[in-house]
Design an enzyme around this catalytic site. Structure first.
Site, PDB file in Angstrom:
ATOM      1  N   ASP A 196     -31.188 -97.121 -79.373  1.00 44.18           N
ATOM      2  CA  ASP A 196     -31.496 -97.386 -80.772  1.00 44.18           C
ATOM      3  C   ASP A 196     -32.236 -96.166 -81.325  1.00 44.18           C
ATOM      4  O   ASP A 196     -32.481 -95.216 -80.591  1.00 44.18           O
ATOM      5  CB  ASP A 196     -32.342 -98.674 -80.915  1.00 44.18           C
ATOM      6  N   ASP A 233     -34.858 -99.338 -85.578  1.00 41.30           N
ATOM      7  CA  ASP A 233     -36.124-100.058 -85.583  1.00 41.30           C
ATOM      8  C   ASP A 233     -37.083 -99.346 -86.536  1.00 41.30           C
ATOM      9  O   ASP A 233     -37.398 -98.173 -86.312  1.00 41.30           O
ATOM     10  CB  ASP A 233     -36.690-100.011 -84.139  1.00 41.30           C
ATOM     11  N   ASP A 274     -35.749 -95.242 -83.397  1.00 43.10           N
ATOM     12  CA  ASP A 274     -37.029 -95.844 -83.795  1.00 43.10           C
ATOM     13  C   ASP A 274     -37.763 -94.924 -84.780  1.00 43.10           C
ATOM     14  O   ASP A 274     -37.864 -93.728 -84.544  1.00 43.10           O
ATOM     15  CB  ASP A 274     -37.914 -96.040 -82.563  1.00 43.10           C
TER      16      ASP A 274
HETATM   17  P1  UTP Z   1     -37.322 -98.628 -77.026  1.00 43.55           P
HETATM   18  O1  UTP Z   1     -37.020 -99.973 -76.457  1.00 43.55           O
HETATM   19  O2  UTP Z   1     -36.594 -98.247 -78.260  1.00 43.55           O
HETATM   20  O3  UTP Z   1     -37.081 -97.574 -75.865  1.00 43.55           O
HETATM   21  O4  UTP Z   1     -38.867 -98.588 -77.274  1.00 43.55           O
HETATM   22  P2  UTP Z   1     -36.815 -96.016 -75.912  1.00 43.55           P
HETATM   23  O5  UTP Z   1     -37.797 -95.376 -75.043  1.00 43.55           O
HETATM   24  O6  UTP Z   1     -36.729 -95.526 -77.328  1.00 43.55           O
HETATM   25  O7  UTP Z   1     -35.416 -95.861 -75.212  1.00 43.55           O
HETATM   26  P3  UTP Z   1     -33.980 -96.232 -75.790  1.00 43.55           P
HETATM   27  O8  UTP Z   1     -34.132 -96.775 -77.176  1.00 43.55           O
HETATM   28  O9  UTP Z   1     -33.445 -97.250 -74.831  1.00 43.55           O
HETATM   29  O10 UTP Z   1     -33.190 -94.989 -75.779  1.00 43.55           O
HETATM   30  C1  UTP Z   1     -39.549 -97.443 -77.753  1.00 43.55           C
HETATM   31  C2  UTP Z   1     -41.022 -97.636 -77.629  1.00 43.55           C
HETATM   32  O11 UTP Z   1     -41.476 -98.634 -78.493  1.00 43.55           O
HETATM   33  C3  UTP Z   1     -42.278 -99.551 -77.824  1.00 43.55           C
HETATM   34  C4  UTP Z   1     -41.865 -99.483 -76.382  1.00 43.55           C
HETATM   35  O12 UTP Z   1     -42.941 -99.773 -75.547  1.00 43.55           O
HETATM   36  C5  UTP Z   1     -41.421 -98.073 -76.236  1.00 43.55           C
HETATM   37  O13 UTP Z   1     -42.523 -97.305 -75.815  1.00 43.55           O
HETATM   38  N1  UTP Z   1     -42.024-100.901 -78.327  1.00 43.55           N
HETATM   39  C6  UTP Z   1     -40.748-101.360 -78.456  1.00 43.55           C
HETATM   40  C7  UTP Z   1     -43.071-101.716 -78.636  1.00 43.55           C
HETATM   41  O14 UTP Z   1     -44.235-101.289 -78.532  1.00 43.55           O
HETATM   42  N2  UTP Z   1     -42.846-102.991 -79.066  1.00 43.55           N
HETATM   43  C8  UTP Z   1     -41.595-103.475 -79.196  1.00 43.55           C
HETATM   44  O15 UTP Z   1     -41.426-104.643 -79.596  1.00 43.55           O
HETATM   45  C9  UTP Z   1     -40.517-102.633 -78.889  1.00 43.55           C
HETATM   46 MN    MN Z   2     -35.545 -96.517 -78.818  1.00 43.41          MN
END
Ligand code: UTP
Ligand code: MN
Length: 506
Positions: free
Chosen positions: A333, A430, A335
């Protein structure tokens, strides 16, 4: 290479294996350093340990697992032992506090940060000669992933893939504890600068339990881990992986479906199940959402989001976080963290941005949640948790990629790449909004990796008696929140060396 000549540490006792009572912990072998401790105290402690069932060796050898010293600095201990002809990177160097804690507990306790002798640069490897004359590089590795630098280059994917698959399987079975143990083990291997070719290299490495070591040994000996292979074949693992891979589907739902005989997307589509709005979107865009998002695609989304946010709230700051901020070339995703330097201006911005994006026909799905974080003056309302309470929008974007790419359907293998064939695809995005006063914590919390975040919080709680969240850092000893305007300040509050995002790929 000349074999290492070991000089014996002078000792009065002649035997290493004559304990007063039977040895209760055969995998733990202690060596008490006489330097500064003095010989009479050393003898006293040796007797006490043996009475409690600990094995104590009078001389240092390769079988020693814990070197215990008192009133010594780490570097002094190392220098002294080296001067005696020993290289001790294979054993834990611990302070007398670990021994007294273990004696009190009646068993060898986990080595906490406070038990360790510090001051070595763990990235500096040392070379040690084995009895067989082969050279093995060893190093001491800090136990918490947030104390280490982990880049994207991983020399041990053959082992980490295996351990992460077992972690995933444990989590899909609801056993998060076991999952975490495998993840920590994998993280240690990721931090090693070289490929592991010999089990001896892992001696003294933290976080590698018996189970993980067995998996690694299996792979070293036969090329594969039997456990991993059979897990991959398991019906439940395969089904749970597919079902929880659907946007909007959690562990409980997937488990229920599996028990009702649903094992794949096709069966789910024809099951007549009532799906909620998120699950309907997840199923409708399943194939697209399974495709990794490239950095180029993330940049296209970033431009769209930036434009929308600036139009609705000029002066806002929009930061790409998550895996892309850590330098990942692809992700599941995209973010974004949104804030505004004037505290309070950020309130309600998500709703406006979402309306705008909807009007522009960019959104295939969205669900907005309001900010529910209340900072109390007495301390965190709840213990530090991974859940946070920002205003947030989980959405699925319609991304148009067609214009940038020449169609190359005739040269392309089916399913190889959607480039050129599909000009539109669905992408998960996100959006998170933080008040400016919390933005350093939000940035740190949303940059990940997930394990890095967990380790930061564990470090804060266990080693610093603080509570860290994506909103704040609370010092339980002082009974107050610690402010920070930058990530660097948060690391400093936690007495950790600053680790940049690219080195948080643990
Ligand atoms: P992601 O699940 O998007 O992972 O969370 P990522 O590292 O970007 O890897 P991809 O997306 O699989 O490529 C990103 C960050 O946001 C935090 C997670 O802990 C992670 O550090 N996060 C995510 C939260 O704090 N709360 C949430 O509800 C979701
Ligand atoms: Mn992510």
């Amino acid at each position: 290479m000349v074999p290492l000549k070991r000089r014996k540490v002078p000792s009065s006792a002649s035997s290493d294996s004559s304990p007063d009572v039977a040895c209760k912990f055969p995998q733990v072998v202690l060596f008490l350093l006489e330097r500064k401790m003095g010989s009479s105290r050393r003898t006293f402690l040796t007797d006490l340990c043996r009475k409690k069932g600990f094995r104590v060796n009078e001389t240092f050898s390769e079988s020693v697992t814990h070197v215990i010293s008192e009133k010594n600095k780490g570097d002094d201990v190392r220098r002294w032992l080296r001067s005696q002809g020993h290289d001790l990177t294979i054993a834990h160097l611990v302070d007398i506090g670990w021994l007294t804690d273990s004696l009190r507990a009646g068993h060898p306790v986990d080595i906490l940060e406070g038990h360790k002798l510090h001051t070595t640069d763990y990235t500096q490897s040392t070379h040690k000669l084995t009895s067989s004359g082969g050279e093995v590089t060893t190093r001491s590795i800090p136990a918490y992933a947030c104390q280490r630098r982990t880049t994207l280059s991983n020399r041990n994917t053959i082992f980490t893939d295996a351990l992460l698959l077992l972690a995933e399987n444990a989590e899909l079975s609801g056993d998060d504890g076991r999952g975490l143990a495998f993840r920590r083990g994998a993280a240690v291997l990721k931090a090693l600068p070289e490929a592991v070719t010999d089990m001896r290299r892992l001696r003294g490495c933290p976080c590698l339990g018996e189970h993980s070591l067995r998996v690694i040994q299996d792979i070293l000996e036969t090329g594969v881990s039997r456990e991993v292979e059979s897990t991959k074949q398991s019906e439940r693992y395969q089904a749970m992986k597919v079902l929880t891979g659907i946007f909007g589907v959690g562990l409980k739902t997937a488990d229920q479906w599996f028990r009702d005989g649903i094992q794949n997307i096709h069966q789910l589509r024809h099951s007549g199940r009532t799906l909620n709005r998120a699950q309907q979107a997840g199923l409708a865009h399943y194939d697209d959402l399974m495709q990794p998002i490239t950095k180029a695609e993330a940049d296209v989304i970033a431009n769209i989001v930036e434009e929308a946010v600036q139009a609705e709230l000029p002066g806002s700051q929009v930061t790409l976080v998550g895996g892309f901020r850590r330098g990942n070339p692809s992700g599941h995703d995209v973010d974004f963290l949104i804030t505004h330097p004037q505290e309070g201006r950020e309130e309600g911005v998500i709703a406006k941005v979402v309306s705008r994006l909807e009007a522009q026909d960019f959104l295939l799905y969205q669900k907005t949640t309001r900010n529910s974080y209340m900072k109390s003056n007495d301390g965190p309302a709840r213990p530090a948790s991974s859940m946070d309470h920002f205003e947030r929008c989980l959405c699925i974007f319609r991304l148009t990629t067609g214009e940038q790419h020449e169609p190359k359907a005739c040269t392309q293998a089916p399913g190889e790449d959607s480039e050129g064939r599909a000009s539109k695809r669905a992408v998960r995005v996100d959006l998170v909004v933080s008040p400016f006063s919390q933005v350093a914590f939000a940035l740190l919390g949303w940059t990940g990796s997930k394990l890095f975040e967990r380790e930061l919080r564990r470090w804060a709680t266990r080693e610093k008696n603080m509570s860290l969240s994506s909103h704040a850092l609370y010092d339980n000893k002082q009974g107050r929140y610690l402010k920070a305007a930058t990530e660097e300040e948060i690391f400093a509050h936690l007495s950790l060396d600053y680790i940049p995002p690219s080195d948080r790929n643990t």
